[in-house]
Design a protein around this motif. Sequence first.
Motif, PDB file in Angstrom:
ATOM      1  N   LEU A  14      -5.370 -11.903  -0.572  1.00 25.54           N
ATOM      2  CA  LEU A  14      -4.203 -11.511   0.618  1.00 25.54           C
ATOM      3  C   LEU A  14      -4.026  -9.445   0.536  1.00 25.54           C
ATOM      4  O   LEU A  14      -4.302  -9.402  -0.266  1.00 25.54           O
ATOM      5  CB  LEU A  14      -3.150 -11.635   0.524  1.00 25.54           C
ATOM      6  N   THR A  15      -4.248  -8.737   1.701  1.00 28.04           N
ATOM      7  CA  THR A  15      -4.628  -7.365   1.675  1.00 28.04           C
ATOM      8  C   THR A  15      -2.631  -7.250   0.793  1.00 28.04           C
ATOM      9  O   THR A  15      -1.791  -7.312   2.220  1.00 28.04           O
ATOM     10  CB  THR A  15      -4.579  -6.833   3.138  1.00 28.04           C
ATOM     11  N   ALA A  16      -3.381  -6.310   0.646  1.00 28.54           N
ATOM     12  CA  ALA A  16      -1.846  -6.063  -0.301  1.00 28.54           C
ATOM     13  C   ALA A  16      -1.375  -4.474   0.530  1.00 28.54           C
ATOM     14  O   ALA A  16      -2.402  -3.803   0.951  1.00 28.54           O
ATOM     15  CB  ALA A  16      -1.308  -5.518  -1.438  1.00 28.54           C
ATOM     16  N   ILE A  17      -0.267  -3.827   1.079  1.00 31.42           N
ATOM     17  CA  ILE A  17       0.001  -2.027   1.433  1.00 31.42           C
ATOM     18  C   ILE A  17       0.317  -1.625  -0.102  1.00 31.42           C
ATOM     19  O   ILE A  17       1.178  -2.181  -0.680  1.00 31.42           O
ATOM     20  CB  ILE A  17       1.477  -2.466   1.938  1.00 31.42           C
ATOM     21  N   PRO A  18      -0.295  -0.678  -0.574  1.00 26.75           N
ATOM     22  CA  PRO A  18      -0.365  -0.074  -1.945  1.00 26.75           C
ATOM     23  C   PRO A  18       1.392   1.047  -1.617  1.00 26.75           C
ATOM     24  O   PRO A  18       1.259   1.427  -0.789  1.00 26.75           O
ATOM     25  CB  PRO A  18      -1.011   1.332  -1.748  1.00 26.75           C
ATOM     26  N   GLY A  19       1.517   1.562  -3.053  1.00 28.01           N
ATOM     27  CA  GLY A  19       3.056   1.934  -2.931  1.00 28.01           C
ATOM     28  C   GLY A  19       3.792   1.910  -2.813  1.00 28.01           C
ATOM     29  O   GLY A  19       4.056  -0.065  -2.671  1.00 28.01           O
ATOM     30  N   THR A  20       5.198   2.189  -2.615  1.00 30.18           N
ATOM     31  CA  THR A  20       6.587   1.565  -2.241  1.00 30.18           C
ATOM     32  C   THR A  20       7.178   2.139  -1.694  1.00 30.18           C
ATOM     33  O   THR A  20       6.459   3.411  -0.960  1.00 30.18           O
ATOM     34  CB  THR A  20       7.404   1.527  -3.768  1.00 30.18           C
ATOM     35  N   PRO A  21       7.936   1.614  -0.992  1.00 33.79           N
ATOM     36  CA  PRO A  21       8.601   2.297   0.602  1.00 33.79           C
ATOM     37  C   PRO A  21       9.321   3.633  -0.161  1.00 33.79           C
ATOM     38  O   PRO A  21       9.358   3.857  -1.745  1.00 33.79           O
ATOM     39  CB  PRO A  21       9.856   1.182   0.657  1.00 33.79           C
ATOM     40  N   PRO A  22       9.833   4.090   0.907  1.00 34.33           N
ATOM     41  CA  PRO A  22      10.700   5.830   0.461  1.00 34.33           C
ATOM     42  C   PRO A  22      12.280   5.679   0.372  1.00 34.33           C
ATOM     43  O   PRO A  22      12.647   4.633   0.471  1.00 34.33           O
ATOM     44  CB  PRO A  22      10.396   6.432   1.645  1.00 34.33           C
ATOM     45  N   ASP A  23      12.406   6.666  -1.208  1.00 33.30           N
ATOM     46  CA  ASP A  23      13.556   6.664  -1.719  1.00 33.30           C
ATOM     47  C   ASP A  23      14.522   7.891  -0.654  1.00 33.30           C
ATOM     48  O   ASP A  23      14.188   8.551  -0.018  1.00 33.30           O
ATOM     49  CB  ASP A  23      13.520   7.963  -2.300  1.00 33.30           C
ATOM     50  N   PRO A  24      15.510   6.463   0.151  1.00 34.78           N
ATOM     51  CA  PRO A  24      16.428   7.454   1.526  1.00 34.78           C
ATOM     52  C   PRO A  24      16.890   8.710   0.812  1.00 34.78           C
ATOM     53  O   PRO A  24      17.332   9.127   2.044  1.00 34.78           O
ATOM     54  CB  PRO A  24      17.125   5.740   1.424  1.00 34.78           C
ATOM     55  N   ARG A  25      16.724   8.879   0.280  1.00 27.39           N
ATOM     56  CA  ARG A  25      17.627  10.508  -0.573  1.00 27.39           C
ATOM     57  C   ARG A  25      16.750  11.710  -0.384  1.00 27.39           C
ATOM     58  O   ARG A  25      17.002  12.084  -0.985  1.00 27.39           O
ATOM     59  CB  ARG A  25      18.283  10.011  -1.973  1.00 27.39           C
ATOM     60  N   ALA A  26      15.323  11.207  -0.911  1.00 33.53           N
ATOM     61  CA  ALA A  26      14.857  11.690  -0.747  1.00 33.53           C
ATOM     62  C   ALA A  26      13.299  11.324   0.434  1.00 33.53           C
ATOM     63  O   ALA A  26      12.142  11.468   0.199  1.00 33.53           O
ATOM     64  CB  ALA A  26      14.056  12.108  -1.788  1.00 33.53           C
ATOM     65  N   LEU A  27      13.261  12.101   1.913  1.00 33.97           N
ATOM     66  CA  LEU A  27      12.552  10.854   2.492  1.00 33.97           C
ATOM     67  C   LEU A  27      11.629  12.154   3.163  1.00 33.97           C
ATOM     68  O   LEU A  27      11.897  13.550   3.089  1.00 33.97           O
ATOM     69  CB  LEU A  27      13.294  10.808   4.192  1.00 33.97           C
ATOM     70  N   PRO A  28      10.670  11.482   3.570  1.00 37.91           N
ATOM     71  CA  PRO A  28       8.999  12.835   3.118  1.00 37.91           C
ATOM     72  C   PRO A  28       9.734  13.382   4.863  1.00 37.91           C
ATOM     73  O   PRO A  28       9.895  13.260   5.499  1.00 37.91           O
ATOM     74  CB  PRO A  28       7.964  11.894   3.492  1.00 37.91           C
ATOM     75  N   PRO A  29       8.762  14.987   4.743  1.00 35.73           N
ATOM     76  CA  PRO A  29       9.021  15.848   5.871  1.00 35.73           C
ATOM     77  C   PRO A  29       8.262  15.111   7.084  1.00 35.73           C
ATOM     78  O   PRO A  29       8.548  15.340   8.228  1.00 35.73           O
ATOM     79  CB  PRO A  29       8.624  16.502   4.993  1.00 35.73           C
ATOM     80  N   GLY A  30       7.222  14.481   7.317  1.00 44.42           N
ATOM     81  CA  GLY A  30       6.575  14.143   8.381  1.00 44.42           C
ATOM     82  C   GLY A  30       7.087  12.090   8.753  1.00 44.42           C
ATOM     83  O   GLY A  30       7.818  11.483   8.256  1.00 44.42           O
ATOM     84  N   CYS A  31       5.838  11.714   8.661  1.00 41.11           N
ATOM     85  CA  CYS A  31       6.096  10.333   9.275  1.00 41.11           C
ATOM     86  C   CYS A  31       6.418   9.730   7.980  1.00 41.11           C
ATOM     87  O   CYS A  31       5.988   9.353   6.873  1.00 41.11           O
ATOM     88  CB  CYS A  31       4.558   9.564   9.738  1.00 41.11           C
ATOM     89  N   VAL A  32       7.360   8.942   8.262  1.00 42.87           N
ATOM     90  CA  VAL A  32       8.298   8.230   7.056  1.00 42.87           C
ATOM     91  C   VAL A  32       6.744   6.970   6.142  1.00 42.87           C
ATOM     92  O   VAL A  32       6.733   6.890   4.701  1.00 42.87           O
ATOM     93  CB  VAL A  32       9.625   7.040   7.393  1.00 42.87           C
ATOM     94  N   PHE A  33       5.877   6.694   6.989  1.00 43.70           N
ATOM     95  CA  PHE A  33       4.290   6.093   6.547  1.00 43.70           C
ATOM     96  C   PHE A  33       3.791   6.550   5.958  1.00 43.70           C
ATOM     97  O   PHE A  33       2.610   5.853   5.123  1.00 43.70           O
ATOM     98  CB  PHE A  33       4.328   4.735   7.340  1.00 43.70           C
TER      99      PHE A  33
END
Length: 323
Positions: free
Chosen positions: A268-287
């Motif tokens: 099965l295809t996996a999505i690499p990485g982990t969801p973002p920390d809601p206390r330190a969200l990225p500046p652009g697209c959250v994905f």
Amino acid sequence: MNAPGFAVQDLTVVLGRGTRAARVVRGVSWSVEAGQTLGVVGESGSGKSMTVLASAGLLPPPATVTGSALLGGRDLLKLSRRELEGIRGRRLGFVFQDPMTSLNPLLTVERQITEGIEEHLGATRRAARDRARELLETVGIADPDRRLDAYPHQLSGGMRQRVMIAIALSCEPDVLVADEPTTALDVTTQAQILDLVRERQERMGLAVVWISHDLAVVGGLADDVVVMYGGQVVEQAPVETLHGAPAHPYTRGLLGARPVLGKRRDRLTAIPGTPPDPRALPPGCVFFDRCPVKGDPRCGTEVPDLLEVGRRHYTRTFCPEDQ
């Protein structure tokens, strides 16, 4: 078109304060009409359960909730605690993931069903028991008189979940919120629960909000689907559109990670990485950090808007055309 049975608009939830504050829901809007089912999907931590808990006033301080949650034209976020207690269970029914933590182990099945009937409908104890017996029969529990006198630990997992559905439907609510109600059940029991919800929906005209991580379950139940990630809606579409022409890279990743009956895959295809920390969200697209596309220079610096890319089809990405 019927008025929405339930609608959240620009809902935002912040947990904690100061530097430890976590923005777990960010400007979420969706609606579901009477007789329709809305599926809300996403990984753990995406904000899907938090959205409905916040909209029903079920989050304790120091949660800060803004926006609106409309049920029959009334904004639940503006109601007092007493007013909300009169709506929860009466007009808004809940079925949660683990009935063993939702049911009171010290009370019989009868008392847990009849409590709401007596409180909201003003029924006598005897009338409430008769109603509870009828509900257990409706949800497919055999020998209902004996089960009414049982305690939760004396029932199987599937039976406990049926009791939860009986409680949720006991006062004939307008909206049923089902939060991962079949996750811990075997496939056969899961199918029975899904059939039960469909049958009761057809009879009662319920608006159903079905929260799940299982796109296969949602695909067979929902009319429309909302995909959440990082506390935001990243895609929303009719179920056929979402499965046939997903526009967001995250949605495509979720669909690629599921097994498909009759289609052989070595892995099965996996999505690499982990969801973002809601206390330190990225500046652009959250994905952005997990995205395999990154096809626009704005992806890492700007937050994309939720834009319409087809009929009733919305997505939050700068790269919807990259299939």
